[in-house]
Design an enzyme around this catalytic site. Structure first.
Site, PDB file in Angstrom:
ATOM      1  N   CYS A  76       0.791  -1.236   0.000  1.00  0.00           N
ATOM      2  CA  CYS A  76       0.000   0.000   0.000  1.00  0.00           C
ATOM      3  C   CYS A  76       0.821   1.283   0.000  1.00  0.00           C
ATOM      4  O   CYS A  76       0.760   2.054  -0.950  1.00  0.00           O
ATOM      5  CB  CYS A  76      -0.953  -0.001   1.195  1.00  0.00           C
ATOM      6  SG  CYS A  76      -2.240  -1.231   1.002  1.00  0.00           S
TER       7      CYS A  76
HETATM    8  N1  LIG Z   1      -3.332  -5.343   1.419  1.00  0.00           N
HETATM    9  C1  LIG Z   1      -3.673  -4.364   2.241  1.00  0.00           C
HETATM   10  O1  LIG Z   1      -3.213  -4.282   3.386  1.00  0.00           O
HETATM   11  C2  LIG Z   1      -4.659  -3.304   1.786  1.00  0.00           C
HETATM   12  C3  LIG Z   1      -5.221  -2.453   2.748  1.00  0.00           C
HETATM   13  C4  LIG Z   1      -6.133  -1.489   2.321  1.00  0.00           C
HETATM   14  C5  LIG Z   1      -6.434  -1.355   0.970  1.00  0.00           C
HETATM   15  N2  LIG Z   1      -5.847  -2.181   0.068  1.00  0.00           N
HETATM   16  C6  LIG Z   1      -6.237  -2.028  -1.344  1.00  0.00           C
HETATM   17  O2  LIG Z   1      -7.205  -3.034  -1.640  1.00  0.00           O
HETATM   18  C7  LIG Z   1      -7.029  -3.527  -2.970  1.00  0.00           C
HETATM   19  C8  LIG Z   1      -6.772  -5.023  -2.941  1.00  0.00           C
HETATM   20  O3  LIG Z   1      -5.561  -5.251  -2.241  1.00  0.00           O
HETATM   21  P1  LIG Z   1      -5.085  -6.719  -1.818  1.00  0.00           P
HETATM   22  O4  LIG Z   1      -3.830  -6.563  -1.066  1.00  0.00           O
HETATM   23  O5  LIG Z   1      -6.225  -7.448  -1.222  1.00  0.00           O
HETATM   24  O6  LIG Z   1      -4.782  -7.309  -3.293  1.00  0.00           O
HETATM   25  P2  LIG Z   1      -4.349  -8.771  -3.688  1.00  0.00           P
HETATM   26  O7  LIG Z   1      -3.447  -8.609  -4.844  1.00  0.00           O
HETATM   27  O8  LIG Z   1      -3.901  -9.525  -2.482  1.00  0.00           O
HETATM   28  O9  LIG Z   1      -5.715  -9.448  -4.171  1.00  0.00           O
HETATM   29  C9  LIG Z   1      -6.429  -9.054  -5.299  1.00  0.00           C
HETATM   30  C10 LIG Z   1      -7.245 -10.256  -5.776  1.00  0.00           C
HETATM   31  O10 LIG Z   1      -8.114  -9.852  -6.841  1.00  0.00           O
HETATM   32  C11 LIG Z   1      -8.176 -10.914  -7.785  1.00  0.00           C
HETATM   33  N3  LIG Z   1      -8.696 -10.380  -9.061  1.00  0.00           N
HETATM   34  C12 LIG Z   1      -8.073  -9.625  -9.987  1.00  0.00           C
HETATM   35  N4  LIG Z   1      -8.914  -9.339 -10.999  1.00  0.00           N
HETATM   36  C13 LIG Z   1     -10.101  -9.919 -10.698  1.00  0.00           C
HETATM   37  C14 LIG Z   1     -11.367  -9.974 -11.357  1.00  0.00           C
HETATM   38  N5  LIG Z   1     -11.595  -9.374 -12.518  1.00  0.00           N
HETATM   39  N6  LIG Z   1     -12.367 -10.680 -10.766  1.00  0.00           N
HETATM   40  C15 LIG Z   1     -12.153 -11.300  -9.584  1.00  0.00           C
HETATM   41  N7  LIG Z   1     -10.985 -11.271  -8.907  1.00  0.00           N
HETATM   42  C16 LIG Z   1      -9.967 -10.596  -9.472  1.00  0.00           C
HETATM   43  C17 LIG Z   1      -6.760 -11.432  -7.829  1.00  0.00           C
HETATM   44  O11 LIG Z   1      -6.694 -12.715  -8.394  1.00  0.00           O
HETATM   45  C18 LIG Z   1      -6.385 -11.398  -6.336  1.00  0.00           C
HETATM   46  O12 LIG Z   1      -6.727 -12.614  -5.703  1.00  0.00           O
HETATM   47  C19 LIG Z   1      -5.891  -2.698  -3.564  1.00  0.00           C
HETATM   48  O13 LIG Z   1      -6.428  -1.596  -4.235  1.00  0.00           O
HETATM   49  C20 LIG Z   1      -5.116  -2.245  -2.340  1.00  0.00           C
HETATM   50  O14 LIG Z   1      -4.416  -1.049  -2.569  1.00  0.00           O
HETATM   51  C21 LIG Z   1      -4.980  -3.160   0.449  1.00  0.00           C
END
Ligand SMILES: NC(=O)c1ccc[n+]([C@@H]2O[C@H](COP(=O)([O-])OP(=O)(O)OC[C@H]3O[C@@H](n4cnc5c(N)ncnc54)[C@H](O)[C@@H]3O)[C@@H](O)[C@H]2O)c1
Length: 432
Positions: free
Chosen positions: A263
């Protein structure tokens, strides 16, 4: 309610499980078959404390699936939780947001009942209105604000304490094309957190500005610590003294090799790239990026002061995850440190209680150890990068039994040194 969560990474899975625990039926949608298979077998696809227990507890309230269309068709709300990785120039890569929105729009073309689409991913201000909204309208043939609701509900959970954060948020921010947020407010009300209702763009910006602020706070602590080191001042004592001021507070105020993770690095770069596009200078955030690039590079001169030339030396890195209690290695400072050590001709050993495999995938040529003592045995120096609890169990006596001449660079003040070892830390005065 029946809810579709699109994307089952750290945010999507934890959010989905939270909703399930609150009594909703949750479809967990992903595009990665292996991930959906694991979830269907009740196995979490990544490490997060309490995740397995929560999955066991919610049982058949969750329905993992590859079928986005079916999940959305049957749901009252869909939450977009896909990744928003950076492009080369730091700006947001919207491809996953676009494909998820297209799928949701197609499914909504067939649904006659009300539905609210919620963007939970961190997105650049304007994304929900300028990218998500037109795709939804085009693919569904329906009007946002009339036939379909659209909200932006940023997530603030931290990996390592994601479940606690999800159940006990400081606040819930909901941006909306009014009055779409009413069903969402009902979902979140049981958590008892203040609910902030704003525009889509304000919600998007609250997330970015919060992360940029925290990254700035960390970078400030790091810069002050570096300076203290030069002035024979213990930075930890100094920062503790500062943090007793309630306006400052002690969180994110311990020096280290800089922030990593999925992030802060990407979000600061994204907001700087938005500002550049708008022609608005952001010298404070540019400096934060700069400080964070420089900070892990300090490991090399600090180690050389203690060990001399690093060529041919065996150096053990303790901690591959970007922070403790996660197996996530995205933007881990350990990559920068390991690469710099290799450049200096050192042999690099790596230990981590959870993230070893993920790190190894990206740096297959280093030496990997599952046992901490084995990783340390015979090393010329040890660098503690991530403050896992297991590293707090290290003592000078134990290290003396494993190394001929104990040299430790402990970024996070993980344990108490004594005068039988050579010890350095960021922000701690060091005399040879
Ligand atoms: N990781 C954190 O601590 C955190 C905290 C707050 C916000 N965020 C934000 O949340 C969002 C997700 O982060 P994350 O860490 O969970 O990401 P991640 O990469 O761990 O997971 C994303 C998931 O989405 C799936 N995906 C991609 N395209 C897709 C589609 N068309 N249909 C269904 N699934 C699909 C991927 O296969 C993956 O499993 C990002 O924008 C991130 O900036 C993350």
């Amino acid at each position: 309610m029946e809810i579709a969560v699109v994307g089952t990474g750290y945010v999507g899975l934890v959010t989905g499980l939270t909703f399930a625990k609150l009594g909703h039926k949750v479809h967990l949608v992903d595009v990665v078959p292996d991930r959906v298979k694991k979830l269907s077998e009740g196995i979490p696809p990544f490490y997060e404390p309490g995740l397995q227990e929560l999955m066991d507890e919610v049982g058949d309230m969750i329905h993992p699936t590859l079928d986005l269309g079916q999940a959305v068709f049957f749901s009252d709300a869909s939450f977009i939780c896909v990744g928003t990785p950076p492009k080369e120039d730091g700006s947001q890569n919207s491809e996953f947001i676009i494909s998820a929105t297209e799928g949701i729009g197609d499914a909504l073309a067939k649904r006659t009942e009300p539905h609210v689409v919620v963007v939970k991913s961190t997105v650049e201000p304007g994304t929900s209105r300028d990218i998500v909204l037109p795709i939804l309208e085009e693919r569904s043939g329906k009007k946002v604000g009339e036939d379909i609701g659209l909200c932006m509900n940023p997530e603030f959970l931290r990996e390592g304490s994601a479940i606690k954060d999800s159940f006990e948020p400081d606040r819930v921010v909901i941006g909306e094309v009014a009055p779409a947020a009413d069903p969402l407010v009902k979902v979140y009300e049981p958590l008892g957190a203040p609910i902030v209702r704003v525009t889509l763009e304000t919600a998007e910006m609250i997330k970015y500005a919060s992360n940029a602020f925290l990254a700035t706070k960390i970078s400030y602590a790091n810069e002050m610590a570096n300076l203290c080191e030069r002035m024979d001042i213990d930075a930890l004592e100094m920062l503790e003294g500062m943090a007793m001021d309630q306006r400052i507070n002690p969180k994110f105020f311990i020096p280290g090799f800089g922030y990593g993770g999925s992030c802060f690095p990407k979000d600061v770069k994204a907001i700087v790239s938005v500002a550049r596009r708008l022609g608005e200078p952001t010298p404070v955030l540019e400096a934060v990026l700069n400080r964070n690039e420089l900070q892990p590079l300090r490991a090399i001169p600090m180690l050389k002061d203690m060990l001399g030339d690093l060529s041919g030396k065996k150096v053990t890195i303790l901690g591959a995850a970007f922070k403790p209690e996660t197996d996530d290695v995205r933007e881990s400072r350990s990559f920068v440190i390991a690469d710099s050590l290799v450049e200096e001709g050192a042999t690099v050993r790596v230990h981590d209680p959870m993230a070893l495999e993920n790190f190894k995938e990206l740096r297959p040529d280093l030496e990997y150890y599952e046992d901490m003592d084995e990783a340390i045995k015979g090393a010329d120096a040890v660098i503690i990068v991530t403050a896992w609890n297991i590293y707090r169990e290290l003592t000078p006596t134990r290290l003396n039994s494993l190394m001929d001449n104990v040299i430790i660079l402990d970024a996070r003040r993980t344990f108490e040194p004594d005068d039988t070892i050579t010890y350095r830390s960021i922000g701690l005065p060091y005399r040879k």
